[in-house]
Design a protein around this motif. Sequence first.
Motif, PDB file in Angstrom:
ATOM      1  N   ASN A 119     -47.411  74.583 -72.954  1.00 36.56           N
ATOM      2  CA  ASN A 119     -47.596  75.051 -74.336  1.00 36.56           C
ATOM      3  C   ASN A 119     -46.679  76.223 -74.681  1.00 36.56           C
ATOM      4  O   ASN A 119     -47.120  77.222 -75.244  1.00 36.56           O
ATOM      5  CB  ASN A 119     -49.054  75.446 -74.583  1.00 36.56           C
ATOM      6  N   ASP A 120     -45.408  76.134 -74.328  1.00 32.19           N
ATOM      7  CA  ASP A 120     -44.404  77.169 -74.596  1.00 32.19           C
ATOM      8  C   ASP A 120     -44.739  78.507 -73.935  1.00 32.19           C
ATOM      9  O   ASP A 120     -44.323  79.568 -74.410  1.00 32.19           O
ATOM     10  CB  ASP A 120     -44.187  77.376 -76.095  1.00 32.19           C
ATOM     11  N   GLU A 121     -45.478  78.469 -72.844  1.00 29.84           N
ATOM     12  CA  GLU A 121     -45.756  79.671 -72.056  1.00 29.84           C
ATOM     13  C   GLU A 121     -45.287  79.435 -70.632  1.00 29.84           C
ATOM     14  O   GLU A 121     -45.465  78.353 -70.080  1.00 29.84           O
ATOM     15  CB  GLU A 121     -47.251  80.002 -72.046  1.00 29.84           C
ATOM     16  N   PHE A 122     -44.681  80.466 -70.059  1.00 32.16           N
ATOM     17  CA  PHE A 122     -44.250  80.415 -68.669  1.00 32.16           C
ATOM     18  C   PHE A 122     -45.395  80.952 -67.814  1.00 32.16           C
ATOM     19  O   PHE A 122     -45.895  82.043 -68.070  1.00 32.16           O
ATOM     20  CB  PHE A 122     -42.985  81.259 -68.467  1.00 32.16           C
ATOM     21  N   ILE A 123     -45.816  80.184 -66.820  1.00 33.30           N
ATOM     22  CA  ILE A 123     -46.980  80.524 -66.021  1.00 33.30           C
ATOM     23  C   ILE A 123     -46.593  80.660 -64.556  1.00 33.30           C
ATOM     24  O   ILE A 123     -45.930  79.783 -64.002  1.00 33.30           O
ATOM     25  CB  ILE A 123     -48.070  79.452 -66.178  1.00 33.30           C
ATOM     26  N   VAL A 124     -47.012  81.773 -63.942  1.00 35.70           N
ATOM     27  CA  VAL A 124     -46.862  81.968 -62.499  1.00 35.70           C
ATOM     28  C   VAL A 124     -48.247  81.803 -61.893  1.00 35.70           C
ATOM     29  O   VAL A 124     -49.163  82.567 -62.189  1.00 35.70           O
ATOM     30  CB  VAL A 124     -46.287  83.363 -62.163  1.00 35.70           C
ATOM     31  N   TYR A 125     -48.376  80.777 -61.069  1.00 30.91           N
ATOM     32  CA  TYR A 125     -49.658  80.439 -60.454  1.00 30.91           C
ATOM     33  C   TYR A 125     -49.554  80.735 -58.965  1.00 30.91           C
ATOM     34  O   TYR A 125     -48.653  80.248 -58.289  1.00 30.91           O
ATOM     35  CB  TYR A 125     -49.941  78.954 -60.692  1.00 30.91           C
ATOM     36  N   ALA A 126     -50.466  81.557 -58.441  1.00 33.00           N
ATOM     37  CA  ALA A 126     -50.466  81.896 -57.011  1.00 33.00           C
ATOM     38  C   ALA A 126     -51.874  82.298 -56.597  1.00 33.00           C
ATOM     39  O   ALA A 126     -52.646  82.816 -57.399  1.00 33.00           O
ATOM     40  CB  ALA A 126     -49.486  83.024 -56.725  1.00 33.00           C
ATOM     41  N   SER A 127     -52.190  82.082 -55.328  1.00 36.63           N
ATOM     42  CA  SER A 127     -53.511  82.411 -54.781  1.00 36.63           C
ATOM     43  C   SER A 127     -54.632  81.795 -55.616  1.00 36.63           C
ATOM     44  O   SER A 127     -55.643  82.437 -55.896  1.00 36.63           O
ATOM     45  CB  SER A 127     -53.698  83.920 -54.675  1.00 36.63           C
ATOM     46  N   ALA A 128     -54.430  80.539 -56.037  1.00 35.82           N
ATOM     47  CA  ALA A 128     -55.415  79.783 -56.816  1.00 35.82           C
ATOM     48  C   ALA A 128     -55.793  80.488 -58.121  1.00 35.82           C
ATOM     49  O   ALA A 128     -56.922  80.388 -58.580  1.00 35.82           O
ATOM     50  CB  ALA A 128     -56.651  79.501 -55.979  1.00 35.82           C
TER      51      ALA A 128
END
Length: 109
Positions: free
Chosen positions: A53-62
């Motif tokens: 949705n036009d957002e940059f997401i950093v996913y880590a440690s669940a």
Amino acid sequence: MGLFKKKSKNPDSKKFRREMAYAVSGQHIKYVTENKNGVDEVIGRNGGLNIRNDEFIVYASADVVFRCPIDDLQIWELMSRDGVVLTGPDAEHGGQMRTVIAHYVYYRK
């Protein structure tokens, strides 16, 4: 005449920000750090970089450790090309300006 698209070289342009975001999206990350009081602290491990949705997401440690609209994100790769530095208003933490460094997982080729 649209065979060769020119890449933007201005890091403040929306085109450059989008190109960089899509270039690093999908990378697996080993860990994410944030500089607090002159010390790099690990804020997450084992995750990935995604766009939704036009957002940059950093996913880590669940968990989502950083989320920012692409057009507001400043992004550049480390000189070693082993990671990426992300600066922008973090929607996950009340919109405060944050800078995080995501280090890629090393895959032997």
